[in-house]
Design a protein around this motif. Sequence first.
Motif, mmCIF file in Angstrom:
data_model
loop_
_atom_site.group_PDB
_atom_site.id
_atom_site.type_symbol
_atom_site.label_atom_id
_atom_site.label_comp_id
_atom_site.label_asym_id
_atom_site.label_seq_id
_atom_site.Cartn_x
_atom_site.Cartn_y
_atom_site.Cartn_z
ATOM 1 N N HIS A 134 0.851 -1.190 0.000
ATOM 2 C CA HIS A 134 0.000 0.000 0.000
ATOM 3 C C HIS A 134 0.890 1.244 0.000
ATOM 4 C CE1 HIS A 134 -3.941 1.699 0.107
ATOM 5 N NE2 HIS A 134 -3.756 2.355 1.231
ATOM 6 N N ALA A 135 0.305 2.395 -0.288
ATOM 7 C CA ALA A 135 1.093 3.622 -0.474
ATOM 8 C C ALA A 135 1.780 4.091 0.808
ATOM 9 C CB ALA A 135 0.180 4.729 -1.008
ATOM 10 N N ASP A 155 -6.039 -2.450 3.502
ATOM 11 C CA ASP A 155 -5.860 -2.028 2.107
ATOM 12 C C ASP A 155 -4.620 -2.739 1.583
ATOM 13 O OD1 ASP A 155 -7.996 -0.387 2.564
ATOM 14 O OD2 ASP A 155 -7.048 1.434 1.811
ATOM 15 N N GLY A 157 -2.403 -4.048 -2.127
ATOM 16 C CA GLY A 157 -2.202 -4.194 -3.566
ATOM 17 C C GLY A 157 -1.802 -5.609 -3.923
ATOM 18 N N THR A 177 -11.536 -3.091 -4.282
ATOM 19 C CA THR A 177 -11.709 -1.682 -4.653
ATOM 20 C C THR A 177 -12.249 -1.538 -6.074
ATOM 21 O OG1 THR A 177 -9.963 -1.004 -3.117
ATOM 22 C CG2 THR A 177 -10.450 0.506 -4.930
ATOM 23 N N TYR A 178 -11.824 -2.456 -6.956
ATOM 24 C CA TYR A 178 -12.185 -2.346 -8.376
ATOM 25 C C TYR A 178 -12.919 -3.579 -8.878
ATOM 26 C CZ TYR A 178 -8.333 1.070 -8.370
ATOM 27 O OH TYR A 178 -7.507 2.119 -8.092
ATOM 28 N N PRO A 184 -6.555 -0.100 -12.729
ATOM 29 C CA PRO A 184 -5.610 0.776 -13.444
ATOM 30 C C PRO A 184 -4.401 -0.022 -13.943
ATOM 31 C CG PRO A 184 -6.179 1.662 -11.275
ATOM 32 C CD PRO A 184 -6.708 0.264 -11.327
ATOM 33 N N GLN A 186 -1.314 0.771 -13.873
ATOM 34 C CA GLN A 186 -0.271 0.786 -12.831
ATOM 35 C C GLN A 186 -0.925 0.432 -11.494
ATOM 36 O OE1 GLN A 186 3.032 1.267 -13.316
ATOM 37 N NE2 GLN A 186 2.470 1.327 -15.483
ATOM 38 N N PRO A 187 -0.403 -0.587 -10.769
ATOM 39 C CA PRO A 187 -1.020 -0.947 -9.480
ATOM 40 C C PRO A 187 -1.057 0.244 -8.512
ATOM 41 C CG PRO A 187 0.600 -2.585 -10.135
ATOM 42 C CD PRO A 187 0.727 -1.452 -11.107
ATOM 43 N N THR A 188 -2.133 0.351 -7.751
ATOM 44 C CA THR A 188 -2.339 1.505 -6.862
ATOM 45 C C THR A 188 -2.373 1.110 -5.390
ATOM 46 O OG1 THR A 188 -4.724 1.167 -6.978
ATOM 47 C CG2 THR A 188 -3.767 2.690 -8.591
ATOM 48 N N GLY A 189 -1.970 -0.120 -5.074
ATOM 49 C CA GLY A 189 -2.077 -0.542 -3.671
ATOM 50 C C GLY A 189 -3.480 -0.992 -3.333
ATOM 51 N N HIS A 190 -4.232 -1.379 -4.369
ATOM 52 C CA HIS A 190 -5.593 -1.885 -4.172
ATOM 53 C C HIS A 190 -5.823 -3.089 -5.083
ATOM 54 C CE1 HIS A 190 -6.913 1.299 -1.536
ATOM 55 N NE2 HIS A 190 -6.435 2.211 -2.373
#
Length: 244
Positions: A134-135, A155, A157, A177-178, A184, A186-190
């Motif tokens: 995650h971020a 949370d 990824g 999340t999706y 997306p 590019q992975p977003t941590g989800h």
Amino acid sequence: MRWTVLGCHSPFPGPGGATPGYLLEADGKRILIDCGSGVLAQLAKKMPLYDLDAVFLSHLHHDHISDFFVLQYAIMTAIKQKKRAVPLPVWAPAEPAHWYSKLSYDRYIEKHVMEEGTEASLGNLKFSFYRTDHAIPCYAMKIKEDQRILLYGADSGPKTNWTRMADSPDLFVCEATYLHKDLPSQPTGHLSARQAAEAALDLRAKKLLLTHLYPDYDPKSIQQEARSVFASSIVAETGLSIMI
Ligand SMILES: [Zn+2]
């Protein structure tokens, strides 16, 4: 153990909903896991807010902590009115430091750092923490009572290493999340619902609860996508309660 969904939306609540928050009841304890926007109004339907035994915050993004700042007022008021004697223990990652410092509230909150390799015990319950992809520092929580295991994925990824956390958890609570088509590039941590279901397969989970849902999605689409990979998938909704 009983796991009740108080909020399952992200990054903002839908009508009548809340962002992530869950009530864990076990061994006579009542524990709040994450404390997003709208969670306290749901929790107050179940119990006085100031009777919580502890709070665990998986990470310090606003959709998981925003109501915590109002909970501080409930604790302060209860201690002043002698409805509660002790500060509220809270476990949270120490980073970002700016937000961690805001979790303090005079003598009303007792802070503990959540990090990988540390454990927390409350009565019969044991909490272990595992860093996710995650971020910011974010921790999945394995909660064990006797032989029963609940794994809350927080949370996370696609680079999250799940299998080191548990084997055959009775319940795996994982973000979706999706829908996979919206993932997306590019992975977003989800994760997508499909990726959550794949993680449940890897873990040999007995049941998957999908949460952290975008409020505009139809929960049926999330469920369908997850069940095509992992049959024992259910989608979170406010008030849903699962006994483990
Ligand atoms: Zn989140």
